[in-house]
Write a protein that holds these residues in place. Structure first.
Motif, mmCIF file in Angstrom:
data_model
loop_
_atom_site.group_PDB
_atom_site.id
_atom_site.type_symbol
_atom_site.label_atom_id
_atom_site.label_comp_id
_atom_site.label_asym_id
_atom_site.label_seq_id
_atom_site.Cartn_x
_atom_site.Cartn_y
_atom_site.Cartn_z
ATOM 1 N N PRO A 5 0.699 -1.181 -0.092
ATOM 2 C CA PRO A 5 0.088 -0.041 0.156
ATOM 3 C C PRO A 5 0.857 1.101 0.068
ATOM 4 O O PRO A 5 0.370 2.257 -0.620
ATOM 5 C CB PRO A 5 -0.823 -0.092 1.146
ATOM 6 N N ILE A 6 1.978 1.205 0.635
ATOM 7 C CA ILE A 6 2.864 2.298 0.875
ATOM 8 C C ILE A 6 3.447 2.764 -0.569
ATOM 9 O O ILE A 6 3.380 3.825 -1.064
ATOM 10 C CB ILE A 6 3.782 2.465 1.834
ATOM 11 N N GLU A 7 3.613 1.943 -1.368
ATOM 12 C CA GLU A 7 4.159 1.966 -2.890
ATOM 13 C C GLU A 7 3.049 2.598 -3.691
ATOM 14 O O GLU A 7 3.318 3.316 -4.597
ATOM 15 C CB GLU A 7 4.606 0.829 -3.575
ATOM 16 N N ILE A 8 1.768 1.961 -3.468
ATOM 17 C CA ILE A 8 0.728 2.692 -4.293
ATOM 18 C C ILE A 8 0.378 4.041 -3.994
ATOM 19 O O ILE A 8 0.186 4.965 -4.724
ATOM 20 C CB ILE A 8 -0.616 1.862 -3.966
ATOM 21 N N LEU A 9 0.441 4.354 -2.325
ATOM 22 C CA LEU A 9 0.451 5.801 -1.985
ATOM 23 C C LEU A 9 1.811 6.467 -2.822
ATOM 24 O O LEU A 9 1.450 7.781 -3.319
ATOM 25 C CB LEU A 9 0.617 5.903 -0.649
ATOM 26 N N GLY A 10 2.831 5.911 -2.924
ATOM 27 C CA GLY A 10 3.965 6.639 -3.496
ATOM 28 C C GLY A 10 3.527 6.840 -5.153
ATOM 29 O O GLY A 10 3.830 8.065 -5.805
ATOM 30 N N PHE A 11 3.058 6.092 -5.779
ATOM 31 C CA PHE A 11 2.418 6.234 -7.377
ATOM 32 C C PHE A 11 1.497 7.061 -7.321
ATOM 33 O O PHE A 11 1.450 7.968 -8.241
ATOM 34 C CB PHE A 11 2.254 4.950 -7.791
ATOM 35 N N ILE A 12 0.578 7.463 -6.393
ATOM 36 C CA ILE A 12 -0.366 8.399 -6.443
ATOM 37 C C ILE A 12 0.110 9.651 -6.143
ATOM 38 O O ILE A 12 -0.346 10.622 -7.028
ATOM 39 C CB ILE A 12 -1.636 8.106 -5.566
ATOM 40 N N ALA A 13 1.012 9.830 -5.276
ATOM 41 C CA ALA A 13 1.646 11.181 -4.938
ATOM 42 C C ALA A 13 2.596 11.535 -6.012
ATOM 43 O O ALA A 13 2.442 12.833 -6.726
ATOM 44 C CB ALA A 13 2.455 10.913 -3.844
ATOM 45 N N SER A 20 0.893 18.125 -12.438
ATOM 46 C CA SER A 20 0.561 19.325 -12.023
ATOM 47 C C SER A 20 1.289 20.419 -12.850
ATOM 48 O O SER A 20 1.133 21.495 -13.346
ATOM 49 C CB SER A 20 1.158 19.829 -10.558
ATOM 50 N N PHE A 21 2.638 19.681 -13.649
ATOM 51 C CA PHE A 21 3.415 20.660 -14.545
ATOM 52 C C PHE A 21 2.892 20.675 -15.825
ATOM 53 O O PHE A 21 3.120 21.700 -16.957
ATOM 54 C CB PHE A 21 4.809 20.042 -14.679
ATOM 55 N N ALA A 22 1.806 19.744 -16.100
ATOM 56 C CA ALA A 22 1.315 19.814 -17.777
ATOM 57 C C ALA A 22 0.644 21.015 -17.995
ATOM 58 O O ALA A 22 0.588 21.511 -19.076
ATOM 59 C CB ALA A 22 0.368 18.479 -17.753
ATOM 60 N N PRO A 23 -0.303 21.674 -17.068
ATOM 61 C CA PRO A 23 -0.976 22.795 -17.580
ATOM 62 C C PRO A 23 0.023 23.887 -17.751
ATOM 63 O O PRO A 23 -0.098 24.812 -18.730
ATOM 64 C CB PRO A 23 -1.641 23.013 -16.403
#
Length: 86
Positions: A5-13, A20-23
């Motif tokens: 689960p902590i790796e999943i959180l890492g991927f989400i973050a 956020s840089f795309a716009p």
């Protein structure tokens, strides 16, 4: 193979902070202007992201590495457009 689960959180973050840089990249490209972009900030940021990218690869942290690959490309693009368009 189960992803902790902590790796999943890492991927989400990583995904949220990276995208956020795309716009900003899109706006600079669309307007062909980088007037509101700080050259100093993006120069330091791209350098720092490059360091994080190498670090993530070295410690085999795939969320850290992959996020920084994408962030490096997007922020590097913004920096290049700042240098090109001023």
């Amino acid at each position: 193979m189960s992803i902790p689960p902590i790796e999943i959180l890492g991927f989400i973050a990583a995904g949220l902070t990276t995208i956020s840089f795309a716009p900003q990249a899109w706006m600079v490209w669309k307007r062909r202007s980088a007037d509101g972009v700080s050259l100093g900030m993006y120069s330091l940021f791209v350098t720092g992201i490059g360091c994080w990218l190498v670090y993530g690869f070295y410690i085999r942290s795939w969320p850290l590495f992959l996020a920084n690959v994408v962030t490096f490309v997007l922020s590097g693009f913004i920096l290049a457009m700042k240098l090109r368009f001023g």
